[in-house]
Design a protein around this motif. Structure first.
Motif, PDB file in Angstrom:
ATOM      1  N   GLY A  52       0.819  -1.205   0.000  1.00  9.29           N
ATOM      2  CA  GLY A  52       0.000   0.000   0.000  1.00  9.29           C
ATOM      3  C   GLY A  52       0.854   1.256   0.000  1.00  9.29           C
ATOM      4  N   GLU A  53       0.268   2.356   0.465  1.00  9.06           N
ATOM      5  CA  GLU A  53       1.005   3.609   0.538  1.00  9.06           C
ATOM      6  C   GLU A  53       0.424   4.499   1.629  1.00  9.06           C
ATOM      7  OE1 GLU A  53       0.344   5.060  -3.529  1.00  9.06           O
ATOM      8  OE2 GLU A  53      -0.873   6.668  -2.682  1.00  9.06           O
ATOM      9  N   ILE A  54       1.273   5.394   2.112  1.00 13.78           N
ATOM     10  CA  ILE A  54       0.853   6.386   3.102  1.00 13.78           C
ATOM     11  C   ILE A  54       1.387   7.746   2.691  1.00 13.78           C
ATOM     12  CG2 ILE A  54       0.652   4.811   5.073  1.00 13.78           C
ATOM     13  CD1 ILE A  54       3.424   5.864   6.001  1.00 13.78           C
ATOM     14  N   LYS A  55       0.705   8.769   3.157  1.00 14.15           N
ATOM     15  CA  LYS A  55       1.166  10.140   2.973  1.00 14.15           C
ATOM     16  C   LYS A  55       1.802  10.563   4.292  1.00 14.15           C
ATOM     17  CE  LYS A  55      -1.064  13.236   0.598  1.00 14.15           C
ATOM     18  NZ  LYS A  55      -2.059  14.221   0.147  1.00 14.15           N
ATOM     19  N   VAL A  56       3.035  11.068   4.225  1.00 10.27           N
ATOM     20  CA  VAL A  56       3.747  11.559   5.399  1.00 10.27           C
ATOM     21  C   VAL A  56       3.728  13.080   5.335  1.00 10.27           C
ATOM     22  CG1 VAL A  56       5.940  11.576   6.645  1.00 10.27           C
ATOM     23  CG2 VAL A  56       5.223   9.513   5.420  1.00 10.27           C
ATOM     24  N   ILE A  57       3.369  13.689   6.458  1.00  8.54           N
ATOM     25  CA  ILE A  57       3.200  15.136   6.487  1.00  8.54           C
ATOM     26  C   ILE A  57       4.037  15.727   7.617  1.00  8.54           C
ATOM     27  CG2 ILE A  57       1.516  17.008   6.790  1.00  8.54           C
ATOM     28  CD1 ILE A  57      -0.618  14.816   5.885  1.00  8.54           C
ATOM     29  N   THR A  58       4.898  16.684   7.263  1.00 12.67           N
ATOM     30  CA  THR A  58       5.623  17.482   8.242  1.00 12.67           C
ATOM     31  C   THR A  58       5.359  18.946   7.893  1.00 12.67           C
ATOM     32  OG1 THR A  58       7.693  17.736   7.007  1.00 12.67           O
ATOM     33  CG2 THR A  58       7.467  15.741   8.357  1.00 12.67           C
ATOM     34  N   LYS A  59       5.826  19.841   8.739  1.00  8.30           N
ATOM     35  CA  LYS A  59       5.647  21.268   8.462  1.00  8.30           C
ATOM     36  C   LYS A  59       6.375  21.654   7.174  1.00  8.30           C
ATOM     37  CE  LYS A  59       6.137  25.787  10.628  1.00  8.30           C
ATOM     38  NZ  LYS A  59       6.582  26.525  11.804  1.00  8.30           N
ATOM     39  N   GLU A  60       7.513  20.994   6.934  1.00  2.00           N
ATOM     40  CA  GLU A  60       8.349  21.342   5.791  1.00  2.00           C
ATOM     41  C   GLU A  60       7.900  20.717   4.468  1.00  2.00           C
ATOM     42  OE1 GLU A  60       9.732  20.051   8.728  1.00  2.00           O
ATOM     43  OE2 GLU A  60      10.081  22.070   9.478  1.00  2.00           O
ATOM     44  N   LYS A  61       7.302  19.512   4.539  1.00  4.42           N
ATOM     45  CA  LYS A  61       6.932  18.867   3.273  1.00  4.42           C
ATOM     46  C   LYS A  61       5.859  17.807   3.466  1.00  4.42           C
ATOM     47  CE  LYS A  61      10.871  15.660   3.347  1.00  4.42           C
ATOM     48  NZ  LYS A  61      11.985  15.154   2.591  1.00  4.42           N
ATOM     49  N   VAL A  62       5.250  17.446   2.349  1.00  5.10           N
ATOM     50  CA  VAL A  62       4.253  16.389   2.272  1.00  5.10           C
ATOM     51  C   VAL A  62       4.708  15.459   1.164  1.00  5.10           C
ATOM     52  CG1 VAL A  62       1.842  15.853   1.746  1.00  5.10           C
ATOM     53  CG2 VAL A  62       2.407  17.951   2.999  1.00  5.10           C
ATOM     54  N   TYR A  63       4.757  14.164   1.450  1.00  7.35           N
ATOM     55  CA  TYR A  63       5.167  13.224   0.417  1.00  7.35           C
ATOM     56  C   TYR A  63       4.481  11.889   0.612  1.00  7.35           C
ATOM     57  CZ  TYR A  63       8.572  12.032   4.086  1.00  7.35           C
ATOM     58  OH  TYR A  63       9.168  11.714   5.282  1.00  7.35           O
ATOM     59  N   THR A  64       4.327  11.157  -0.476  1.00  5.55           N
ATOM     60  CA  THR A  64       3.690   9.848  -0.452  1.00  5.55           C
ATOM     61  C   THR A  64       4.764   8.786  -0.608  1.00  5.55           C
ATOM     62  OG1 THR A  64       1.658  10.750  -1.380  1.00  5.55           O
ATOM     63  CG2 THR A  64       1.993   8.381  -1.611  1.00  5.55           C
ATOM     64  N   VAL A  65       4.658   7.751   0.216  1.00  2.62           N
ATOM     65  CA  VAL A  65       5.601   6.629   0.132  1.00  2.62           C
ATOM     66  C   VAL A  65       4.798   5.357  -0.108  1.00  2.62           C
ATOM     67  CG1 VAL A  65       7.463   7.655   1.467  1.00  2.62           C
ATOM     68  CG2 VAL A  65       5.665   6.463   2.663  1.00  2.62           C
TER      69      VAL A  65
END
Length: 142
Positions: A52-65
């Motif tokens: 599957g996949e998840i979206k990782v979110i920080t203040k600096e960036k958003v990315y999907t892994v």
């Protein structure tokens, strides 16, 4: 040896006993599941996406892994959260070092049968306060 599976928020976690060197958490993250925003100065956390996949979110960036990807959140890392925005359950291995964060999941979670995913619970102000209090006890901040 694995401990029982625990329902934590919308997610199902299976905790691995490691003798205290590190924690290994086998996670099933259903659609719309994930974590709330948090940080942890005294733990390093890493995720390996099995399926599957998840979206990782920080203040600096958003990315999907996606499947086969690795994410590292260092000691004193940023406030972060992850979500599953797909229609398929994501399967993730989470490693934390040193061990200890798994105790928080044991305290917050509810035992469930293998492969049981419950509906996302309603987050009342009282429940949110209870979860934040437990998380703070284990070094989690928001």
């Amino acid at each position: 040896m694995y401990l029982m599976r625990y329902f934590v928020g919308a997610n199902q976690y299976r905790l691995k006993q490691t003798g205290g060197a590190y924690a290994l958490v086998d996670m099933l993250i259903p659609p719309k599941g994930g974590s709330g925003p948090h940080s942890h100065a005294t733990f390093q956390e890493a995720f390996y996406i099995i399926d599957g996949e998840i979206k990782v979110i920080t203040k600096e960036k958003v990315y999907t892994v996606a499947k086969g990807s690795y994410v590292n959140i260092p000691f004193n890392g940023p406030v972060h959260k992850f979500t599953n925005e797909t229609g398929k359950t994501a399967h993730i291995l989470c490693f934390t070092t040193p061990a200890g964060m798994e105790k928080m999941f044991l305290e917050i979670g509810k035992p469930v049968a293998v492969d049981t995913l419950l509906p996302i619970p309603e987050m009342t102000p009282e429940e949110l306060k209870r979860l934040q209090s437990i998380a703070e006890k284990y070094g989690q901040t928001k």
